[in-house]
Design a protein around this motif. Structure first.
Motif, PDB file in Angstrom:
ATOM      1  N   SER A  42       0.888  -1.249   0.119  1.00  0.00           N
ATOM      2  CA  SER A  42      -0.106   0.089   0.068  1.00  0.00           C
ATOM      3  C   SER A  42       0.963   1.298  -0.071  1.00  0.00           C
ATOM      4  CB  SER A  42      -1.034  -0.071   1.164  1.00  0.00           C
ATOM      5  OG  SER A  42      -1.706   1.068   1.212  1.00  0.00           O
ATOM      6  N   HIS A  43       0.768   1.931  -0.997  1.00  0.00           N
ATOM      7  CA  HIS A  43       1.554   3.487  -1.261  1.00  0.00           C
ATOM      8  C   HIS A  43       0.887   4.177  -2.185  1.00  0.00           C
ATOM      9  CE1 HIS A  43       3.446   0.782  -4.347  1.00  0.00           C
ATOM     10  NE2 HIS A  43       3.678   1.837  -5.013  1.00  0.00           N
ATOM     11  N   CYS A  44       1.182   5.465  -2.149  1.00  0.00           N
ATOM     12  CA  CYS A  44       0.945   6.376  -3.059  1.00  0.00           C
ATOM     13  C   CYS A  44       1.979   6.326  -4.181  1.00  0.00           C
ATOM     14  CB  CYS A  44       1.021   8.023  -2.192  1.00  0.00           C
ATOM     15  SG  CYS A  44       0.545   9.320  -3.242  1.00  0.00           S
ATOM     16  N   GLN A  45       1.407   6.397  -5.202  1.00  0.00           N
ATOM     17  CA  GLN A  45       2.185   6.442  -6.465  1.00  0.00           C
ATOM     18  C   GLN A  45       2.583   8.009  -6.842  1.00  0.00           C
ATOM     19  OE1 GLN A  45       0.300   3.837  -9.268  1.00  0.00           O
ATOM     20  NE2 GLN A  45       1.805   2.230  -8.842  1.00  0.00           N
ATOM     21  N   GLU A  46       1.481   8.837  -7.078  1.00  0.00           N
ATOM     22  CA  GLU A  46       1.306  10.153  -7.619  1.00  0.00           C
ATOM     23  C   GLU A  46       0.278  11.116  -7.034  1.00  0.00           C
ATOM     24  OE1 GLU A  46       2.526  10.202 -12.056  1.00  0.00           O
ATOM     25  OE2 GLU A  46       0.722   8.766 -11.892  1.00  0.00           O
ATOM     26  N   VAL A  47       1.123  12.229  -6.744  1.00  0.00           N
ATOM     27  CA  VAL A  47      -0.251  13.495  -6.595  1.00  0.00           C
ATOM     28  C   VAL A  47      -0.079  14.365  -7.649  1.00  0.00           C
ATOM     29  CG1 VAL A  47      -0.516  15.187  -4.702  1.00  0.00           C
ATOM     30  CG2 VAL A  47       0.280  12.977  -4.017  1.00  0.00           C
ATOM     31  N   LEU A  48      -1.445  14.899  -7.954  1.00  0.00           N
ATOM     32  CA  LEU A  48      -1.616  15.908  -8.975  1.00  0.00           C
ATOM     33  C   LEU A  48      -2.136  17.109  -8.380  1.00  0.00           C
ATOM     34  CD1 LEU A  48      -2.029  16.991 -11.777  1.00  0.00           C
ATOM     35  CD2 LEU A  48      -4.143  15.997 -11.902  1.00  0.00           C
ATOM     36  N   VAL A  49      -1.638  18.252  -8.455  1.00  0.00           N
ATOM     37  CA  VAL A  49      -2.261  19.621  -7.898  1.00  0.00           C
ATOM     38  C   VAL A  49      -2.658  20.514  -9.072  1.00  0.00           C
ATOM     39  CG1 VAL A  49      -1.836  21.333  -6.132  1.00  0.00           C
ATOM     40  CG2 VAL A  49      -0.500  19.146  -5.900  1.00  0.00           C
ATOM     41  N   VAL A  50      -3.886  20.777  -8.865  1.00  0.00           N
ATOM     42  CA  VAL A  50      -4.333  21.818  -9.685  1.00  0.00           C
ATOM     43  C   VAL A  50      -5.152  22.732  -8.958  1.00  0.00           C
ATOM     44  CG1 VAL A  50      -4.890  19.983 -11.311  1.00  0.00           C
ATOM     45  CG2 VAL A  50      -6.767  20.586  -9.815  1.00  0.00           C
ATOM     46  N   ALA A  51      -5.368  24.040  -9.664  1.00  0.00           N
ATOM     47  CA  ALA A  51      -5.904  25.142  -9.305  1.00  0.00           C
ATOM     48  C   ALA A  51      -7.001  25.717 -10.096  1.00  0.00           C
ATOM     49  CB  ALA A  51      -4.866  26.192  -8.948  1.00  0.00           C
ATOM     50  N   ASN A  52      -8.373  25.923  -9.655  1.00  0.00           N
ATOM     51  CA  ASN A  52      -9.210  26.150 -10.508  1.00  0.00           C
ATOM     52  C   ASN A  52      -9.354  27.557 -11.039  1.00  0.00           C
ATOM     53  OD1 ASN A  52     -10.342  27.502  -7.843  1.00  0.00           O
ATOM     54  ND2 ASN A  52     -12.229  26.059  -8.047  1.00  0.00           N
ATOM     55  N   ALA A  62      -5.670  18.649  -4.593  1.00  0.00           N
ATOM     56  CA  ALA A  62      -4.831  17.742  -4.528  1.00  0.00           C
ATOM     57  C   ALA A  62      -5.522  16.246  -4.849  1.00  0.00           C
ATOM     58  CB  ALA A  62      -3.885  17.714  -3.447  1.00  0.00           C
ATOM     59  N   ILE A  63      -4.755  15.414  -5.802  1.00  0.00           N
ATOM     60  CA  ILE A  63      -5.435  14.053  -5.945  1.00  0.00           C
ATOM     61  C   ILE A  63      -4.374  13.027  -5.734  1.00  0.00           C
ATOM     62  CG2 ILE A  63      -6.746  12.464  -7.608  1.00  0.00           C
ATOM     63  CD1 ILE A  63      -7.110  16.203  -8.316  1.00  0.00           C
ATOM     64  N   ALA A  64      -4.623  12.165  -4.922  1.00  0.00           N
ATOM     65  CA  ALA A  64      -3.537  11.048  -4.836  1.00  0.00           C
ATOM     66  C   ALA A  64      -3.983   9.820  -5.379  1.00  0.00           C
ATOM     67  CB  ALA A  64      -3.160  10.764  -3.175  1.00  0.00           C
ATOM     68  N   LYS A  65      -2.936   9.049  -6.241  1.00  0.00           N
ATOM     69  CA  LYS A  65      -3.233   7.951  -6.881  1.00  0.00           C
ATOM     70  C   LYS A  65      -2.642   6.875  -6.307  1.00  0.00           C
ATOM     71  CE  LYS A  65      -2.418   5.602 -11.060  1.00  0.00           C
ATOM     72  NZ  LYS A  65      -1.837   5.633 -12.741  1.00  0.00           N
ATOM     73  N   MET A  66      -3.257   5.876  -5.615  1.00  0.00           N
ATOM     74  CA  MET A  66      -2.638   4.756  -4.928  1.00  0.00           C
ATOM     75  C   MET A  66      -2.317   3.625  -5.700  1.00  0.00           C
ATOM     76  SD  MET A  66      -3.084   6.570  -2.004  1.00  0.00           S
ATOM     77  CE  MET A  66      -2.476   5.799  -0.844  1.00  0.00           C
ATOM     78  N   PHE A  91      -7.619   9.592  -3.906  1.00  0.00           N
ATOM     79  CA  PHE A  91      -8.074  10.340  -2.758  1.00  0.00           C
ATOM     80  C   PHE A  91      -7.809  11.704  -3.057  1.00  0.00           C
ATOM     81  CE2 PHE A  91      -7.506   6.104  -1.063  1.00  0.00           C
ATOM     82  CZ  PHE A  91      -8.731   6.011  -0.439  1.00  0.00           C
ATOM     83  N   MET A  92      -8.630  12.649  -2.463  1.00  0.00           N
ATOM     84  CA  MET A  92      -8.493  13.936  -2.763  1.00  0.00           C
ATOM     85  C   MET A  92      -8.822  14.898  -1.496  1.00  0.00           C
ATOM     86  SD  MET A  92     -11.834  15.044  -5.021  1.00  0.00           S
ATOM     87  CE  MET A  92     -11.552  17.101  -4.712  1.00  0.00           C
ATOM     88  N   GLU A  93      -8.481  16.233  -1.677  1.00  0.00           N
ATOM     89  CA  GLU A  93      -8.699  17.078  -0.804  1.00  0.00           C
ATOM     90  C   GLU A  93      -8.393  18.417  -1.309  1.00  0.00           C
ATOM     91  OE1 GLU A  93      -9.713  19.059   2.649  1.00  0.00           O
ATOM     92  OE2 GLU A  93      -9.348  16.902   2.417  1.00  0.00           O
ATOM     93  N   SER A  94      -9.257  19.485  -0.939  1.00  0.00           N
ATOM     94  CA  SER A  94      -9.115  20.923  -1.623  1.00  0.00           C
ATOM     95  C   SER A  94      -9.287  21.937  -0.573  1.00  0.00           C
ATOM     96  CB  SER A  94     -10.525  21.289  -2.837  1.00  0.00           C
ATOM     97  OG  SER A  94     -11.493  21.108  -1.808  1.00  0.00           O
ATOM     98  N   ARG A  95      -8.515  22.999  -0.727  1.00  0.00           N
ATOM     99  CA  ARG A  95      -8.352  24.090   0.152  1.00  0.00           C
ATOM    100  C   ARG A  95      -8.280  25.374  -0.621  1.00  0.00           C
ATOM    101  NH1 ARG A  95      -6.001  24.946   5.445  1.00  0.00           N
ATOM    102  NH2 ARG A  95      -5.496  27.016   5.436  1.00  0.00           N
ATOM    103  N   ASN A  96      -9.274  26.364   0.151  1.00  0.00           N
ATOM    104  CA  ASN A  96      -9.382  27.624  -0.713  1.00  0.00           C
ATOM    105  C   ASN A  96      -8.367  28.624  -0.113  1.00  0.00           C
ATOM    106  OD1 ASN A  96     -10.736  30.735  -0.470  1.00  0.00           O
ATOM    107  ND2 ASN A  96     -11.621  29.586  -2.242  1.00  0.00           N
ATOM    108  N   VAL A  97      -7.595  29.278  -1.048  1.00  0.00           N
ATOM    109  CA  VAL A  97      -6.685  30.189  -0.588  1.00  0.00           C
ATOM    110  C   VAL A  97      -7.096  31.490  -1.222  1.00  0.00           C
ATOM    111  CG1 VAL A  97      -4.341  30.789  -0.849  1.00  0.00           C
ATOM    112  CG2 VAL A  97      -4.877  28.467  -0.691  1.00  0.00           C
ATOM    113  N   LYS A  98      -7.058  32.734  -0.293  1.00  0.00           N
ATOM    114  CA  LYS A  98      -7.532  33.962  -0.780  1.00  0.00           C
ATOM    115  C   LYS A  98      -6.097  34.710  -1.003  1.00  0.00           C
ATOM    116  CE  LYS A  98     -11.484  34.116   2.597  1.00  0.00           C
ATOM    117  NZ  LYS A  98     -11.123  32.919   3.339  1.00  0.00           N
ATOM    118  N   VAL A  99      -6.195  35.319  -2.130  1.00  0.00           N
ATOM    119  CA  VAL A  99      -5.037  35.972  -2.659  1.00  0.00           C
ATOM    120  C   VAL A  99      -5.209  37.396  -2.650  1.00  0.00           C
ATOM    121  CG1 VAL A  99      -3.514  36.124  -4.637  1.00  0.00           C
ATOM    122  CG2 VAL A  99      -4.447  33.941  -4.207  1.00  0.00           C
TER     123      VAL A  99
END
Length: 159
Positions: A89-99, A134-138, A144-152
């Motif tokens: 069981s391990h994480c292979q890749e993580v993709l980070v995108v911004a909408n 962020a989306i993680a590929k196992m 699996f994923m998570e999102s976070r709002n950042v105020k710029v």
């Protein structure tokens, strides 16, 4: 002989420049480069391609980023995936995108069992207030994923 060719070349260049200047002064139409439309944010397409159309499950991914980024040119980002990082069981890749950026792709991290921990740190650019996803590929094909709002407050992608 060579000097004459150089001088005659310069005379031709000057004549063309003077003619172009006269045309502009007379109000002649000027050739303008057509502006291409602003690029469409492609974050949803990137996620779909990364997951093969599967819907990621919420959880196991943590995004550490400031709630408010004073300067979008350099926003600190840490992505951590809860994974034992074993052969089974391990994480292979993580993709980070911004909408909200002109282009959705931010970065992609690759991990192996030898990484020991699925965590990456970097600095990213954000054009405006938006969600970072962020989306993680196992290794078992799950996502699996998570999102976070950042105020710029000051945009980093030309804003």
């Amino acid at each position: 002989m060579r000097v004459v060719r150089v001088i005659s070349g310069l005379v031709i260049v000057m004549a063309v420049a003077l003619a172009a200047g006269a045309a502009l002064a007379a109000g002649a139409p000027v050739l303008a480069r057509a502006q291409s439309p602003a690029p469409k944010n492609d974050h949803a397409d990137l996620i779909k391609a990364f997951t093969g159309g599967k819907t990621p499950t919420q959880g196991r991914v943590r995004i550490d980023a400031p709630e408010i980024a004073e300067n979008g040119n350099t926003v600190p980002l840490t992505v951590t995936v809860e994974s034992p990082m074993t052969e089974a069981s391990h994480c292979q890749e993580v993709l980070v995108v911004a909408n909200g950026n002109p282009r959705g792709g931010v970065c992609k991290f690759t991990f192996t069992v030898r990484s020991g921990v699925a965590e990456a740190n970097t600095r990213i650019r954000l054009a405006e207030t938006q969600d970072i996803i962020a989306i993680a590929k196992m290794n078992d094909g799950s996502f699996f994923m998570e999102s976070r709002n950042v105020k710029v407050t000051i945009g980093g992608c030309g804003g």
